[in-house]
Design a protein around this motif. Sequence first.
Motif, short mmCIF file in Angstrom:
data_model
loop_
_atom_site.label_atom_id
_atom_site.label_comp_id
_atom_site.label_asym_id
_atom_site.label_seq_id
_atom_site.Cartn_x
_atom_site.Cartn_y
_atom_site.Cartn_z
N ILE A 34 0.85 -1.19 0.00
CA ILE A 34 0.00 0.00 0.00
C ILE A 34 0.89 1.24 0.00
O ILE A 34 1.81 1.35 0.81
N ASP A 35 0.61 2.16 -0.93
CA ASP A 35 1.39 3.40 -1.08
C ASP A 35 2.86 3.09 -1.29
O ASP A 35 3.74 3.64 -0.63
N PHE A 36 3.11 2.23 -2.25
CA PHE A 36 4.44 1.68 -2.51
C PHE A 36 5.08 2.37 -3.70
O PHE A 36 4.41 2.61 -4.70
N PRO A 37 6.39 2.66 -3.65
CA PRO A 37 7.32 2.40 -2.55
C PRO A 37 7.66 3.62 -1.69
O PRO A 37 8.36 3.48 -0.70
N SER B 150 11.88 -2.94 5.02
CA SER B 150 12.25 -2.30 3.76
C SER B 150 11.29 -2.59 2.62
O SER B 150 10.61 -3.61 2.61
N THR B 151 11.33 -1.68 1.63
CA THR B 151 10.60 -1.92 0.38
C THR B 151 11.45 -2.69 -0.63
O THR B 151 10.92 -3.33 -1.52
N GLY B 152 12.76 -2.55 -0.54
CA GLY B 152 13.65 -3.10 -1.54
C GLY B 152 13.88 -2.18 -2.72
O GLY B 152 14.66 -2.48 -3.61
N PHE B 153 13.19 -1.03 -2.72
CA PHE B 153 13.29 -0.10 -3.85
C PHE B 153 13.99 1.20 -3.49
O PHE B 153 14.15 2.06 -4.36
N PHE B 154 14.40 1.34 -2.26
CA PHE B 154 15.06 2.59 -1.86
C PHE B 154 16.47 2.65 -2.46
O PHE B 154 17.23 1.68 -2.40
N LYS B 155 16.80 3.80 -3.04
CA LYS B 155 18.10 3.98 -3.68
C LYS B 155 19.11 4.53 -2.66
O LYS B 155 18.93 5.64 -2.14
N THR B 156 20.13 3.76 -2.40
CA THR B 156 21.17 4.17 -1.45
C THR B 156 22.39 4.70 -2.19
O THR B 156 22.60 4.38 -3.37
N GLU B 157 23.19 5.47 -1.49
CA GLU B 157 24.45 5.95 -2.06
C GLU B 157 25.55 4.91 -1.85
O GLU B 157 25.55 4.18 -0.85
N ASN B 158 26.46 4.83 -2.81
CA ASN B 158 27.64 3.98 -2.71
C ASN B 158 27.31 2.51 -2.49
O ASN B 158 28.07 1.76 -1.85
#
Length: 247
Positions: free
Chosen positions: A71-74, A175-183
């Motif tokens: 719901i409300d992803f991501p 987690s959603t698995g879709f979050f963009k992390t740095e490095n």
Amino acid sequence: MNVKQYLDSTYLKTASQAGLSEEENNIVVKNTIAEAIIEGFKLIMIRPEKVSLAKEMILKANSTLLVGTVIDFPEGNSDLETKIKEANEAIENGADDLDFVCNYEAFKNGDIALVKKEILIGTQIGLANNKTVKWIIEVAALTDKEIIQLSALIKNVVITNFKEEDYALVFVKSSTGFFKTENDLPNGATIPAIIMMLENASPLPVKAAGGVRSYDDAIEMIRLGVKRIGTSAAKLIANGQNTTNQY
């Protein structure tokens, strides 16, 4: 230990995200559902528009597989009305688990009242319809202090407003698995994050999503105390193999 009963086999990519046509992506969804039925996993986690398809396949196979959706992803930053609308549609389509993305950006910005309200209302909707509810806090977007505080906030809303017998039906999820992390930093469950969640969400259960890439990883998470594990490589993990999948 039957690790399969901890595994939520997950496929949440749209066709464009997967680099596939709609028809090709639908085949992947069907194959993932069929695999989950055959393997006896706890649940299949799919996008809202695929819930009806999953329920049809499960009914035809006379399977006990549960269906979860997001719901409300991501991003999780839609208004409460949007979250409510999506949740009600998922319930109408037969979803068993509702995995809400918590508005973690609002939390980070100090709008605690907004976050408390969406947790209260979303949880009320789920429990009133005999659904399991999970709140995704997106650990990779949070500091350690924020992981602790947001896990505790969800717990406090639930224990203040719901009965003790409901606690087991409201999860805090990593987690959603879709979050963009740095490095290329981890964007899913890590051991330190899960420990913080377990310590501060209790008595609510915890779901480790993302970052569990082997049978040994799964067993370690279960031994720590998680009750569910979200992964796009459930069969590989259950068979003792490793995966390079991000989720």
